[in-house]
Design a protein around this motif. Structure first.
Motif, short mmCIF file in Angstrom:
data_model
loop_
_atom_site.label_atom_id
_atom_site.label_comp_id
_atom_site.label_asym_id
_atom_site.label_seq_id
_atom_site.Cartn_x
_atom_site.Cartn_y
_atom_site.Cartn_z
N ASP A 114 -152.67 3.73 35.77
CA ASP A 114 -153.59 2.60 35.93
C ASP A 114 -152.91 1.28 35.61
N GLU A 167 -159.22 -1.07 46.13
CA GLU A 167 -159.44 0.21 45.45
C GLU A 167 -159.22 1.40 46.38
N ARG A 169 -153.09 7.67 43.86
CA ARG A 169 -152.78 7.77 42.43
C ARG A 169 -151.98 9.03 42.13
N THR A 228 -149.82 0.42 36.56
CA THR A 228 -149.23 -0.01 37.82
C THR A 228 -150.31 -0.38 38.83
N GLU A 229 -151.41 0.36 38.82
CA GLU A 229 -152.50 0.03 39.73
C GLU A 229 -153.02 -1.37 39.46
N VAL A 253 -155.32 2.78 47.26
CA VAL A 253 -154.46 3.28 46.19
C VAL A 253 -154.38 4.80 46.23
N VAL A 313 -149.12 4.81 43.19
CA VAL A 313 -148.84 4.38 41.82
C VAL A 313 -148.91 5.57 40.86
N ARG A 356 -153.26 -4.06 42.37
CA ARG A 356 -154.51 -4.74 42.74
C ARG A 356 -154.32 -6.25 42.72
#
Length: 372
Positions: free
Chosen positions: A144, A157, A162, A146-147, A160, A141, A151
């Motif tokens: 945050d 967690e 980043r 898109t995270e 992911v 992703v 999720r």
């Protein structure tokens, strides 16, 4: 007896389109010794990239219209990747290729969409255990925002990766720029697809209002293609430049005073990063996913409400007014310095290093697990 050399890491990228920033990042990945396969359509809407030359560092498979049955699966199987990065997790030819990969292949969902609380996304949450979690080991992703969506699709967690998007920082990066230089150009720049969700109509209306209220207005340069180009027809001070190749756009960003990105919906917006590393003051909307990374309100620009032409026009007025006073010109220089500093938080080389390491670590963990 001399041991055989270690096999290079092999990564397949199943893309929904290819742009200059993808090219720069993957060139850096290839420079780290990673063997790449790039699978992508020949064209993307409202773009006109020249040959990016990705055949120089990757095996390339282009498709047009729709791939033939089994076409993508066969190409990927023949490449035998250690890991695959897949855009567009709903695209059936790519899904089939990923599902056909043998155990021990790292399967990465590369997404940039953000949670918008719409019916389609709620439906995606319902089917995610079968449609998403069943075929992907992790997700990559850009932000945050898109995270948060990832999720909600069930990624944990620890699943992911980043920092999935970056500008071509070597091409767009600028040295220090003075307030006097920036003020002297007296031009706003917008670089975007000229479509509704990118707010092209909002930009046209905002510039109309700004120009009508200003005694000595800045010009507006518009780089892009799309059906809403006609919204700018007849607007004094507007220069329609059409689609700009990355090198042309990088030079353009060094010859203007501020960057405007007025999107209604923009999951990330790499152009905002390009403008930041170019040292430009920035005006954008909350709906641009990259805004929290690269815009500090009042410090190097402003973030306004999407779809609000009046607010966008007011920010353009505030920005242009800085060129009229000694204090304001100094502030434009400070804005440029902060944009460059915020833009330096990620780079093409940093993207490649992180992805290379992440794939290596995750492959090691995956292959240590019992065969599923």
């Amino acid at each position: 007896m001399t041991p055989a050399p270690a096999r290079s890491l092999r990564v397949a990228v199943l893309a929904s389109g290819w742009a200059g920033f993808n090219d720069a990042a993957c060139r850096e990945l290839a420079a780290r010794g990673v063997e790449l396969l790039v699978v992508t359509p020949t064209t993307a809407p409202d773009t006109n990239y020249a040959d990016l030359g990705f055949g120089e560092y990757a095996q390339v498979h282009l498709w047009h219209g729709a791939p033939a049955d089994g076409e993508i699966t066969e190409v990927v199987r023949a490449f035998a990747p250690d890991a695959v990065l897949m855009h567009s997790w709903h695209f059936r030819p790519y899904r089939a290729a990923v599902k056909a990969l043998p155990a021990g292949t790292l399967r990465v969902c590369w997404m940039d969409n953000v949670w918008r609380n719409v019916a389609k996304q709620w439906a995606g949450r319902v089917v995610a255990p079968w449609w998403v979690q069943s075929i992907f080991d992790c997700v990559m992703v850009p932000s945050d925002r898109t995270e948060f969506f990832a999720r909600r699709l069930g990624f944990g967690e620890d699943q992911v990766i980043r920092g999935s998007l970056t500008a071509d920082t070597s091409m767009f990066g600028s040295g220090p720029r003075t307030g006097e230089e920036i003020a002297g150009h007296r031009t706003f720049l917008a670089c975007q697809r000229l479509v509704h969700h990118k707010g092209a109509d909002v930009l046209a209306e905002a510039y109309r209002r700004y120009r009508a209220a200003s005694a000595d207005p800045w010009d507006l340069a518009v780089a892009g293609l799309g059906p809403l180009a006609s919204d700018f027809a007849g607007l004094e001070g507007v220069h329609m430049l059409g689609f700009q190749q990355p090198a042309e756009l990088a030079e353009l960003m060094r010859s203007v005073s501020a960057f405007v990105l007025p999107s209604r919906i923009d999951p990330y917006g790499v152009a905002l990063h390009e403008a930041a590393v170019s040292g430009l003051p920035l005006i954008t909307t909350y709906q641009v996913g990259a805004a929290p990374f690269f815009v500090q309100d009042g410090q190097n620009g402003w973030t306004v409400a999407s779809g609000d032409a009046g607010a966008l026009a007011a920010s353009m007025t505030h920005m242009a007014a800085l060129a009229d006073t000694t204090e304001g010109v100094a502030r434009l220089g400070e804005m440029s310095d902060l944009s460059r500093a915020l833009g330096s938080r990620t780079s093409s080389a940093g993207w490649a290093r992180n992805l290379h390491e992440q794939i290596g670590w995750r492959l090691e963990e995956l292959r240590a697990q019992p065969t599923r």
